[in-house]
Each structure stands twice: as C-alpha cells, then as structure tokens.
Design a protein around this motif. Structure first.
Motif, PDB file in Angstrom:
ATOM      1  N   LEU A 290     -25.286   7.365 -23.053  1.00 59.40           N
ATOM      2  CA  LEU A 290     -25.648   6.542 -24.232  1.00 59.40           C
ATOM      3  C   LEU A 290     -26.005   7.470 -25.396  1.00 59.40           C
ATOM      4  O   LEU A 290     -26.510   8.409 -25.125  1.00 59.40           O
ATOM      5  N   VAL A 291     -25.818   6.919 -26.566  1.00 55.99           N
ATOM      6  CA  VAL A 291     -26.089   7.586 -27.983  1.00 55.99           C
ATOM      7  C   VAL A 291     -27.624   7.305 -28.018  1.00 55.99           C
ATOM      8  O   VAL A 291     -28.105   6.054 -28.140  1.00 55.99           O
ATOM      9  N   SER A 292     -28.325   8.370 -27.996  1.00 58.67           N
ATOM     10  CA  SER A 292     -29.671   8.317 -28.325  1.00 58.67           C
ATOM     11  C   SER A 292     -30.322   7.495 -29.233  1.00 58.67           C
ATOM     12  O   SER A 292     -31.097   6.908 -29.141  1.00 58.67           O
ATOM     13  N   GLU A 293     -29.686   7.705 -30.685  1.00 59.63           N
ATOM     14  CA  GLU A 293     -29.929   6.717 -31.605  1.00 59.63           C
ATOM     15  C   GLU A 293     -29.877   5.278 -31.549  1.00 59.63           C
ATOM     16  O   GLU A 293     -30.615   4.666 -32.103  1.00 59.63           O
ATOM     17  N   PRO A 297     -23.027   2.845 -25.401  1.00 63.77           N
ATOM     18  CA  PRO A 297     -22.282   3.710 -24.530  1.00 63.77           C
ATOM     19  C   PRO A 297     -21.579   4.945 -25.819  1.00 63.77           C
ATOM     20  O   PRO A 297     -20.974   4.347 -26.430  1.00 63.77           O
ATOM     21  N   VAL A 298     -21.356   6.298 -25.090  1.00 59.87           N
ATOM     22  CA  VAL A 298     -20.788   7.098 -25.616  1.00 59.87           C
ATOM     23  C   VAL A 298     -19.328   6.696 -25.341  1.00 59.87           C
ATOM     24  O   VAL A 298     -18.891   6.569 -24.513  1.00 59.87           O
ATOM     25  N   LEU A 299     -18.289   6.641 -26.575  1.00 61.03           N
ATOM     26  CA  LEU A 299     -16.876   6.480 -26.367  1.00 61.03           C
ATOM     27  C   LEU A 299     -16.117   7.621 -26.276  1.00 61.03           C
ATOM     28  O   LEU A 299     -16.498   8.779 -26.953  1.00 61.03           O
TER      29      LEU A 299
END
Length: 464
Positions: A290-293, A297-299
C-alpha cells in the motif's frame, strides 16, 4: 566413548599428525587390515586419500552445474598442493545449507562414507577437501554432524586453500566455530539486504523477477495475446461457478502449457487467477503493498488483465488459505492450519506416464486418494489428466524394490541404511528422505484394463 546420531567419538584419544604415515598416504596401522583396494591410492601415489565436497546454493540462470564443476577443480588443485589425492567426489548443486529442512544427498552420503572410513568401492578416506567451510555447513547442526563423522577415526585431516587443518585440536575446532559464526552472520545480512532490495523494487511497481508470469510477454509488461485471453476467460468462468479443475482440463485439452513447460492443474490455475498482478496490484512476500500516504494499493508498471473488482470477485470464490498472496516464503497462513505431513511413501515421487491425445506425456503428480478395496486401501491418481492411477501398496512396494534391488550402481545404498530399512527401524519421514537421495521421481505407466495381477514394472525410476 560416547555416541550421537550413530557416530562413535572417543573423547580420551588425542591424535596428532605424527600418526600419519606420509609414505603411503594413510594411517600407519592401515597395512594390518582392510581390503587391498584401501591401499591402492597410497601405494601408487604416496598421497593422502581425501574426499572432495562441492556445493552451490543456486543454479537457476545457466542450470549447467558450472559452479560445482569449478569447485571440484579447485579441490583437485588444493589436494595436490598439500600432498593429497581426491579418491571420491560429493556434490550438491543448487541446494542451500542455511535453510532448515533442505535435503543435501551429497553431504549425507559424504558423512556416511566418513563414518565407514571408505567409499562404496572400498577406497579408504583419510580426510576432506573443500574450497571453504561454508560450502560444508552454515548451521550448527551440520557442523556437529560433519566433525563427528570426520573425527570418528584417528588421523583424519581437513584441507582447504589455506592449508591443512587438524580437526581434533582445540585450534581446529575454534576455527570451525569461527567459520560457522561468520557464515551465520553473512546469511542474515545477505537475507536482509535481498529482502530490502525486493521490497524497494516492489514499491516502485517493478514486475516480479524470475520466470515470466503466465499472461505476459518476456518483458513482463506487455500482455501475451493468447495467454491473457485465457486468464480473462478463466476468471469469468470462475465467477460464474466453474471449478478450477475443469478450467485446467480445458487448458490441457487445448494444449496449453505453463511458462516453464508444465501442464496446468487446479493449483496452478488458482495461482494465476488469484495473483494480484492480474489487476495491476503489486504484492511482496505475501502482502499487498500500500502507498503509505494514501493507503491505496501500489500499482505495477505492467498492463492488467482484469479490473480490481473482478479480481476481488474471483478471490471471494476461493478459500482464503488458497490465495496466491498467502503462499510462499514468509507468507502468513490464513487458515490457521499447518500443512499435514505425507502419510504414504510415494507421495511427491510419482508422476503420470499417460500420453495425452496430442502425444506428449502428462507428467502430472499422482496424489494419494482413498481406495475402494481391502487390497488397495489407497491409490495414487493423476489429478491433471485423470488417465492414470495405481494401487498405493503396489506403488510403495515397487519403490522399495527399486531402492533395495541395488540395480543402479551409482545410487547403491550404504549397507547400514539398507539394514535399518529392512529391519523396520526407519520411520516414514526417514524413508522418504532416503528415497529422495536416490530418485528424483518415478513415472507410472497406465495399467492395462482387465489385468488384475500386480505389475511392478509400471513404476519407472529417474535416478539421481
């Protein structure tokens, strides 16, 4: 005198290299006993007979065993430089020494021959030569096993490119322990470094390393024109209620193979359609990144086959413990159940020998299932094609006959192992490890209809 793991160690006996008879390359008392073959090497060369061991952790790029071959050449040179000659070679290619539970048949056979004091052909072994300690051991258990086997007889030596080491002396033992500490530290540092490297790449959306995933081109970004459509249709079929085994059978009938040439089965289809990559999500070590900001989900950088909604819908049709995200190294188990140990001797060793309509042999794994008769309370059946099955007791008896018949000279069992097997002292787990040291697998030919007699020749071994 004390015994551990079948190896006798004399604690009161102190041995120095003065007890070695350098003129014949063996101990000074060797002329008073033993077979004539024990002295052949020493009498002809005047060198100390030693065993060579080589090991590599990985061989996934060239797959030609070049690392082991290079180590064997270095061992030959090292032995010659220190007044020794290699009488036997043992090797484990592509096998880790830092992970628990990894079988190393070459290392195990070396220990057996060290305890016996001679090779299977009767040549005496007076030491071991290796390019480095960490090739032999990276775990304390393996260090103990090696030293116990090496020093179970007096006058043995250990040789590496730095020179000859006395394994009986305090300094020799201290050097071995220091090497173990260095290997353990190196393993931890390397593991963390590699883990961090993979995580950083995954957070950038870089495609997975290793073999190309089914459905994408070699660049791992562009979609494969045929495979991507198969995956898309399989997801649609699964959402409509079709069994993954039925999807796998359809793929087999169409001649579809995996990216490494294997035939698809229910497990591989499940793995493909539940992998987060199908909708463009990136996972690492069993966790969706996951993107912390934003918490999104990270693509990945590749083109997706399905939408996230379709992927979630497919995953919802399969039990959580079967998801691809939750299998593999370091992944959590969502079912809360550990994998059951195999209950039958042939589990994992038997392969289907039935031919598909288009010609190639199936080679799918035969799985144990409950039988319908007292004579065959369980059977091994192919779940990939369903065209081959064999009585469980027949297959296990055939494996035992192949193992104990000693028909293959290069995989002959040590006599001590044979006696323990035949006496009933071995448990199932140890028997399976013994089989794994001799066979890579066994191909089972389909039986003839109406033939009720047991045909042991149906089981064809692939020797190591």
């Amino acid at each position: 005198m004390r015994e551990r793991e079948g190896v006798a160690i004399n604690e009161s006996e102190s041995v120095t290299f003065g007890s070695l008879d350098r003129s014949c390359g063996c101990r000074a008392d060797c002329r008073t006993g033993g077979a004539v073959n024990d002295l052949v090497v020493g009498e002809r060369t005047g060198l100390i007979p030693v065993a060579s061991y080589a090991r590599t952790s990985e061989d996934f790029r060239r797959r030609d065993g070049h690392g082991v071959r290079h180590q064997k050449r270095i061992n030959q040179r090292t032995a010659h430089e220190h007044g020794c000659t290699v009488v036997a070679e043992y090797a484990d290619n592509g096998r880790s020494a830092s992970k628990a539970g990894v079988d190393r048949p070459g290392f195990d056979r070396l220990l057996v021959d060290l305890v016996r004091g001679r090779t299977e052909s009767g040549l005496r072994i007076e030491g071991v030569v290796c390019v480095a300690d960490d090739r032999l051991y990276r775990r304390a258990e393996d260090l103990y096993r090696f030293l116990a086997a090496l020093t179970c007889s007096p006058g043995r030596i250990y040789v590496d490119p730095r020179g000859v080491r006395d394994p009986y002396s305090r300094e020799g033992l201290s050097e071995a322990v220091r090497s173990l500490d260095a290997a353990v530290t190196e393993t931890r540092v390397r593991s963390r470094r590699v883990s961090d490297w993979h995580w950083a790449r995954a957070m950038e959306g870089v495609p997975h390393s290793g073999p190309r995933p089914f459905g994408w081109q070699e660049d791992r970004i562009s979609l494969h024109p045929v495979e991507a459509k198969l995956v898309e249709q399989a997801m649609v079929d699964r959402m409509s209620g079709k069994a993954v085994r039925a999807i796998a059978r359809d793929w087999c009938e169409q001649g579809v193979t995996g990216t490494r040439g294997g035939r698809p089965n229910g497990q591989t289809v499940t793995q493909i359609i539940t992998a987060p990559r199908v909708c463009g999500y990136r996972a690492n070590r069993g966790q969706l990144l996951l993107v912390s900001e934003t918490g999104e989900p990270v693509l990945g950088q590749w083109k997706p086959i399905a939408t996230p909604e379709q992927w979630h819908a497919v995953c919802a049709t399969i039990s959580p413990g079967s998801l691809f995200m939750h299998r593999g190294s370091g992944s959590p188990s969502l079912t809360g159940r550990s994998r059951a140990a195999p209950r039958h001797l042939g589990t994992g060793f038997l392969r289907c020998g039935a031919k598909s309509p288009d010609g190639p042999v199936c080679h799918g794994a035969l799985c144990a299932q409950r039988g319908r008769s007292k004579q065959s309370p369980y059977v091994y059946s192919c779940r990939s094609c369903g065209r081959c099955s064999i009585s469980g007791p027949l297959a296990d008896a055939a494996l035992e006959r192949l193992l104990l018949a000693d028909a293959h000279f290069s995989t002959a069992l040590p006599e001590a192992t044979r006696q323990r097997w035949q006496s009933g002292e071995m448990g199932l787990e140890e028997k399976r490890k013994t089989l794994a040291s001799v066979f890579t697998h066994c191909v089972v030919r389909p039986g003839a209809k109406g033939k009720h007699s047991w045909d042991y020749s149906r089981v064809q071994p692939a020797w190591r």
